[in-house]
Design an enzyme around this catalytic site. Sequence first.
Site, PDB file in Angstrom:
ATOM      1  N   ASP A  76      24.952  54.151 -50.437  1.00  0.00           N
ATOM      2  CA  ASP A  76      23.672  54.048 -51.142  1.00  0.00           C
ATOM      3  C   ASP A  76      23.899  53.872 -52.636  1.00  0.00           C
ATOM      4  O   ASP A  76      23.217  53.083 -53.296  1.00  0.00           O
ATOM      5  CB  ASP A  76      22.828  55.307 -50.906  1.00  0.00           C
ATOM      6  CG  ASP A  76      22.507  55.545 -49.443  1.00  0.00           C
ATOM      7  OD1 ASP A  76      22.449  54.564 -48.686  1.00  0.00           O
ATOM      8  OD2 ASP A  76      22.326  56.713 -49.061  1.00  0.00           O
ATOM      9  N   ASN A 121      30.844  47.757 -44.871  1.00  0.00           N
ATOM     10  CA  ASN A 121      32.162  48.372 -44.928  1.00  0.00           C
ATOM     11  C   ASN A 121      33.070  47.637 -43.949  1.00  0.00           C
ATOM     12  O   ASN A 121      32.639  46.679 -43.269  1.00  0.00           O
ATOM     13  CB  ASN A 121      32.093  49.875 -44.643  1.00  0.00           C
ATOM     14  CG  ASN A 121      31.478  50.192 -43.281  1.00  0.00           C
ATOM     15  OD1 ASN A 121      31.623  49.422 -42.319  1.00  0.00           O
ATOM     16  ND2 ASN A 121      30.789  51.318 -43.188  1.00  0.00           N
ATOM     17  N   ARG A 165      34.378  48.464 -41.074  1.00  0.00           N
ATOM     18  CA  ARG A 165      33.975  48.546 -39.665  1.00  0.00           C
ATOM     19  C   ARG A 165      32.808  47.602 -39.383  1.00  0.00           C
ATOM     20  O   ARG A 165      32.797  46.884 -38.377  1.00  0.00           O
ATOM     21  CB  ARG A 165      33.601  49.982 -39.325  1.00  0.00           C
ATOM     22  CG  ARG A 165      33.098  50.183 -37.899  1.00  0.00           C
ATOM     23  CD  ARG A 165      32.736  51.645 -37.652  1.00  0.00           C
ATOM     24  NE  ARG A 165      31.793  52.143 -38.642  1.00  0.00           N
ATOM     25  CZ  ARG A 165      30.470  51.894 -38.603  1.00  0.00           C
ATOM     26  NH1 ARG A 165      29.969  51.139 -37.647  1.00  0.00           N
ATOM     27  NH2 ARG A 165      29.675  52.411 -39.529  1.00  0.00           N
ATOM     28  N   GLU A 166      31.832  47.571 -40.277  1.00  0.00           N
ATOM     29  CA  GLU A 166      30.669  46.699 -40.096  1.00  0.00           C
ATOM     30  C   GLU A 166      31.056  45.230 -40.181  1.00  0.00           C
ATOM     31  O   GLU A 166      30.531  44.391 -39.432  1.00  0.00           O
ATOM     32  CB  GLU A 166      29.607  47.033 -41.138  1.00  0.00           C
ATOM     33  CG  GLU A 166      28.973  48.409 -40.925  1.00  0.00           C
ATOM     34  CD  GLU A 166      28.235  48.931 -42.140  1.00  0.00           C
ATOM     35  OE1 GLU A 166      27.426  49.861 -41.973  1.00  0.00           O
ATOM     36  OE2 GLU A 166      28.463  48.418 -43.253  1.00  0.00           O
TER      37      GLU A 166
END
Length: 484
Positions: free
Chosen positions: A265, A195, A197-198
């Site tokens: 997921d 995402n 942020r990652e």
Amino acid sequence: MNFSGVKILCIGDVMLDRFLYGDVERISPEAPVPVIRLRTSKSMLGGAGNVAHNIASLGGAAILLGLVGDDESGRVLSGHVDEVAGVTAAFVRSARRPTICKTRFLAGQQQVVRADEESSLSTDPAEEQGLLAELARWIEAANAVILSDYGKGVLTSGVIARAIELARGAAIPVFVDPKSQDFAAYRGAACLTPNLRELAAASHLPVGTEEEIVAAARKVMADAASQAILVTRSEKGMLLIEANGDVHAVAARAREVFDVSGAGDTVIATLALAFASGLAMPQAMRVSNAAAGVVVSKIGTATVEPAELLRELADDDEIQPPATGALRSVGEAAAAVERWKRQGLVVGFTNGVFDIVHAGHVALLKAARAECDRLVVALNTDASVARLKGPERPINPLEQRAAVLAAIRYVDCIVGFEEDTPLALIRRLLPDVLVKGADYRPDEVVGADVVQAAGGKVLLCSLVDGQSTTRIVERIKARPATVG
């Protein structure tokens, strides 16, 4: 869209998700916190277990590999796996670590608080060896691998490296939902799905605009030596950045969002399923985006049913079969060939105009199919035929020629090419067997050197005497006109 033939090995942090539902009627006199009057509760597979559950719900099969404690939560979790058709448990039991359990308290549709039960202990050598043994046991049964990393200890550097090594040896793709900020830990994976942020944490770059996201993705893609980075952007949709430089964007599906639990997921489960079933990565992204749109409209850790996904994709022209019917695009053909090769099938290739299909054509196709498990037939487009044979040809347009070939049982895939020769297409598909008529010498067959250099072979098939489209056309023209 049929995923029934796809089996995916899911490796990662398996969890038990518990949901306690109730109503808030007052504030506690003991502390300024709401008091929940509980009405009901339920539990389900979470973490990597939810990935596996999504795969099974969509009609695929999943092998779920992870650590489970010798405790009540572990027994409940195992029971949930047994209840899901299509999921096979490959658990390694740990006597020193509890089963990861996340308990969420909800009042109405609002999550009030979450309580986590988990261990901060690192995976010990015996647990890691158990995981590696199960990995080696199941890898050959899979069409793809998913590494579902929640940072809870299962995906050690050794497990990650070995999973990617074995998958590459088996010629199957690895998809990673990353937690580590060092994407080099996943080096060699086909696709990572961070995402925003990652991605920002891993790249140490800003991700406020699409241009910044693409730059950050290219940086981490180089670190991971991956083929693609799929960036999930919540309400802004997804961006797919491929190693070849292509960038694809898809907007989020407009709907009311109730719960984003487990949406990541669903994304990686659907992406891996779609790609392993033969879709190109951009199309697989669109399918996973549609699945995410369905799941966030549900409360709790939810899954997507095939009918829901099909309804969501009904108006997506990028996913629907091409208008030419029997014809596949080059990307679709390449994805099909890649899937067949991962399944250990021998792929054959032949090409031609096939303007008026005759007995000689059928004999060639039959002989070609006898040397392979799947046969790709490449057709010159109308413009290509006109350049090669003159302005009066082809007699039948490309779509009609493809429709006739599709009815011949020896043909598995039909694709058109604009160039005068299929060399670029042969380089893209890299078939195992290249087939032409015996009127060619081996050194005259276009692409023969490419196929042979890759370990493939060239097959020259005998021709049927007197059978050629040109002669048929000449005989028709030579016949005297009749008056009806």
